[in-house]
Design a protein around this motif. Structure first.
Motif, PDB file in Angstrom:
ATOM      1  N   GLN A  37     -35.930  24.866 -55.472  1.00  0.00           N
ATOM      2  CA  GLN A  37     -36.247  23.579 -55.112  1.00  0.00           C
ATOM      3  C   GLN A  37     -35.929  22.896 -53.784  1.00  0.00           C
ATOM      4  O   GLN A  37     -36.198  22.612 -53.164  1.00  0.00           O
ATOM      5  N   TRP A  38     -34.344  23.320 -53.730  1.00  0.00           N
ATOM      6  CA  TRP A  38     -33.332  22.951 -52.518  1.00  0.00           C
ATOM      7  C   TRP A  38     -34.129  23.799 -51.455  1.00  0.00           C
ATOM      8  O   TRP A  38     -34.405  23.429 -50.473  1.00  0.00           O
ATOM      9  N   ASP A  39     -34.546  25.225 -51.696  1.00  0.00           N
ATOM     10  CA  ASP A  39     -35.184  26.011 -50.503  1.00  0.00           C
ATOM     11  C   ASP A  39     -36.437  25.335 -50.000  1.00  0.00           C
ATOM     12  O   ASP A  39     -36.661  25.486 -48.896  1.00  0.00           O
ATOM     13  N   TRP A  41     -37.319  22.027 -50.408  1.00  0.00           N
ATOM     14  CA  TRP A  41     -37.099  21.027 -49.469  1.00  0.00           C
ATOM     15  C   TRP A  41     -36.583  21.380 -48.192  1.00  0.00           C
ATOM     16  O   TRP A  41     -36.912  20.460 -47.242  1.00  0.00           O
ATOM     17  N   THR A  63     -28.077  14.178 -48.300  1.00  0.00           N
ATOM     18  CA  THR A  63     -28.928  14.567 -49.283  1.00  0.00           C
ATOM     19  C   THR A  63     -28.358  14.642 -50.651  1.00  0.00           C
ATOM     20  O   THR A  63     -27.219  14.546 -50.872  1.00  0.00           O
ATOM     21  N   GLY A  65     -28.407  15.631 -54.929  1.00  0.00           N
ATOM     22  CA  GLY A  65     -28.900  16.237 -56.117  1.00  0.00           C
ATOM     23  C   GLY A  65     -28.195  15.351 -57.453  1.00  0.00           C
ATOM     24  O   GLY A  65     -27.037  15.294 -57.714  1.00  0.00           O
ATOM     25  N   ILE A  80     -33.921  15.443 -56.604  1.00  0.00           N
ATOM     26  CA  ILE A  80     -33.636  15.891 -55.216  1.00  0.00           C
ATOM     27  C   ILE A  80     -34.174  14.869 -54.273  1.00  0.00           C
ATOM     28  O   ILE A  80     -35.366  14.480 -54.429  1.00  0.00           O
ATOM     29  N   TYR A 157     -24.418  16.214 -50.390  1.00  0.00           N
ATOM     30  CA  TYR A 157     -24.144  17.001 -49.263  1.00  0.00           C
ATOM     31  C   TYR A 157     -23.894  16.280 -47.959  1.00  0.00           C
ATOM     32  O   TYR A 157     -24.761  15.891 -47.302  1.00  0.00           O
TER      33      TYR A 157
END
Length: 180
Positions: A37-39, A41, A63, A65, A80, A157
């Motif tokens: 999911q991060w990829d 985004w 950002t 999580g 996210i 992050y």
């Protein structure tokens, strides 16, 4: 190198609205995380797209999580997104979670992001232990409303702490806990 909690402190957050997408245990990837999911985004530039759709500036640019979980260890969610001021209008295609004004117990975890050592349960537990040793507070369990027994914590992050490696090749990830 093993992870190291390099700093703990308290921040005070106003009431906020997290805008983003919510994921559940069944959305985890083969490694048990939410890297896929991060990829999506990051590759899809979804943070910039969301900020443009929201119009108002986020509470901060970091950002997140963000996780919620009930005290009986059920009802886990993984969000996210970004923190925005409370009452921010949510654009189509996004979800939101309203969060109360609160103290936040924050810990900085330094380690290697490539091997995954700074993510997940062990670093979060190390931060909670260090916050306890410093007598910084205890977790709130009313995030979803009075009597909900729902806890909230997040990975933040922050750039440049997370984006720029130190001389040992490590980065720092912030872990935040909604505290009383």
């Amino acid at each position: 190198m093993a992870i190291e909690v390099t700093k703990v402190y308290i921040e005070q957050f106003p009431a906020l609205r997290l805008i983003g997408k919510c994921y559940f245990n069944e959305d985890r990837d083969e490694s048990g995380g939410f890297g896929k999911q991060w990829d999506e985004w990051m590759d899809g530039d979804k943070f910039a797209e969301m900020k443009q759709a929201v119009v108002i500036s986020p509470f901060d640019e970091d950002t997140l999580g963000l996780m919620t979980m009930r005290g009986d260890m059920t009802g886990f969610t993984y969000w996210i997104g970004l923190f925005f001021p409370a009452e921010t209008k949510v654009p189509d295609g996004y979800e939101y979670l309203d969060l109360p004004e609160s103290n936040i117990g924050v810990g900085w975890v330094c380690g290697n992001k490539e091997n995954g050592e700074i993510f997940g349960g062990p670093p979060h537990e190390a931060v909670c232990k260090k916050l306890g040793e410093e007598n910084i507070g205890r977790h709130r369990n009313d995030i979803a409303g009075e009597g909900s027994d729902t806890y909230c914590f997040f990975e933040r992050y922050n750039c440049p702490r997370f984006s720029e490696k130190d001389t040992n090749g490590n980065v720092t990830l912030d872990y935040g806990n909604y505290f009383i």
